[in-house]
Motif scaffolding. Sequence first.
Motif, PDB file in Angstrom:
ATOM      1  N   MET A 506      18.568  23.608 -32.940  1.00 31.86           N
ATOM      2  CA  MET A 506      17.892  24.027 -31.483  1.00 31.86           C
ATOM      3  C   MET A 506      19.106  23.597 -30.723  1.00 31.86           C
ATOM      4  SD  MET A 506      15.515  24.558 -29.843  1.00 31.86           S
ATOM      5  CE  MET A 506      13.558  24.631 -31.491  1.00 31.86           C
ATOM      6  N   GLU A 507      19.930  22.569 -31.256  1.00 29.65           N
ATOM      7  CA  GLU A 507      21.415  22.435 -30.090  1.00 29.65           C
ATOM      8  C   GLU A 507      21.783  23.702 -29.577  1.00 29.65           C
ATOM      9  OE1 GLU A 507      25.030  20.452 -28.897  1.00 29.65           O
ATOM     10  OE2 GLU A 507      23.581  19.118 -29.707  1.00 29.65           O
ATOM     11  N   LYS A 509      20.668  26.882 -30.167  1.00 28.99           N
ATOM     12  CA  LYS A 509      19.913  27.903 -29.372  1.00 28.99           C
ATOM     13  C   LYS A 509      19.707  27.971 -28.370  1.00 28.99           C
ATOM     14  CE  LYS A 509      16.978  28.551 -33.591  1.00 28.99           C
ATOM     15  NZ  LYS A 509      15.471  28.982 -34.188  1.00 28.99           N
TER      16      LYS A 509
END
Length: 530
Positions: A506-507, A509
């Motif tokens: 997620m980081e 993205k």
Amino acid sequence: MKISLDWIKDFVELPELSPEEMGVRFTLSTCEVEGVEETNAHMQQVSVVEITRVEAHPEADKLRLVSFETGSGERWVVCGAPNVAPGMKVPFAPIGTTLPGGFTLEPKKIRGIMSEGMLCAEDELGLGDGHEGLLELPSDAPVGTPMTEYMNLKRDVLLDIDNKSITHRPDLWGHYGMAREFAAAFNKPLAKPFDEAWIEKMRGFYNDETPPVTIKVEDDTACLGFLGLSVDNVAIKPSPVWMQQRLTACGMRPINNIVDISNYVMLEQGMPNHIFDRDTVRGGKIIVRDNGEKSVFVTLDEMERKMVAADTMVCDAEGPSSIGGIMGGLTSSVKDDTSRIFIEVANWNPARIRHTSTRLGLRTDASQRYEKSLDSHQLERTVLRILELLQESCPEAKVVGPLVSDKLILDEPLVIDLTLSRVNSILGTRLEQDEVIRILDSLEYVTKIDGEVMKVTVPSYRATKDVEVDADLIEDIGRIYGFDKLIPVAPHNEIMVTSLSPAKAMERKIQDFMVYRGRALEIYTYPITG
């Protein structure tokens, strides 16, 4: 530190190797040998000659032309010694002799006249410090005899050991400990002249008489145990030639039989000691205590030492006699008329000895050894070895009373569990259990089998600071087996793609979105840390 191979041969048979090969093999198995030196090799070439004629040098007032008989004909040299005279018998070194210090005699003209070698002074042969003239030999010295034969000198090989490589090995600061390593390295049996049977035999000289000296070690001193034995009827005399030669080879100056025995046992057993003139022990008491105040103390080398309150001193009933673990005092040393002695063997706290020694700028053979954490189990054996050599030198010597001691604490044996699979895993070998046990036995470990586990009892002289865990045992097995036999193999590790955690994915993205869609710039700043 110099190790005499002649001395080592008292305890183990050495293989037929050149001195250089011996040094290399010992470096690989035990500790670094910085150099190899042969003693008395030059003395085989030096012989006894008799001066027959002395004439003035035509070109120099202070030089003489000296003719002499060698036993195989007459020769002559140019000589400047002031005591040269017809009829003298002196040592002669011919062309090609390499003297101590590495100086090799070559054909040389001296003021225009060729000299065929050199008539020698004492210091030129490494036999002492005298240089005031030629070394004059007795009138009955046989002309033509090599000096090795005339003086009964033994040739020896000395290994110059790098002290830094044995800092962690307190057991290697004596020849017997080194002999144990030679025996293990070359798979030879080790002679054990100082075993339990010998100890019991020597204890037979203790008796029930009242000891003339008592010992008291006060609390919180640097002393880890203090032993003493009183002996009467000793006679001060020169020590035997063989002992003097060994001490000289190892860098110590022979003095007399009592002092030489003390130094000899330290170099053999690795345990320092001190022998008092017992008549100087005032009040018949030895008290080990901290100094308690600032004071000045005169040591054996006649130097004044500034002591502080925390320094541990060995005292008699009236005041200090020596600096504990470092050096004796001037007043307590053995003298020419000494007939009653007190043998002291003690152990000391390594950190406190190091601290006092460094502050005083006084590094001695004793302090160097105590700093390495010596084994208190070896104290009595050292006393008994001194007694044995005293009895050889002074057959009339008599022990007075029992062995006296105070504050002697002996640690329990250290037992370490070891498995064959771990040995082979660490070393990358396929050793059998019998071979592992053989190597451990050669280093005097005691091994008992309990299923797949080898329970290894560590010798007390290795447990003071050197051996603590199974990795230390494996190191010993590896070096005796031969580190040079180990085949280097690259580690076998699978290379796999590392998957990102959901949070890290997620980081990534968010970073991509901000850069590509949000027109943001990603900046790495310097951390505010040094």
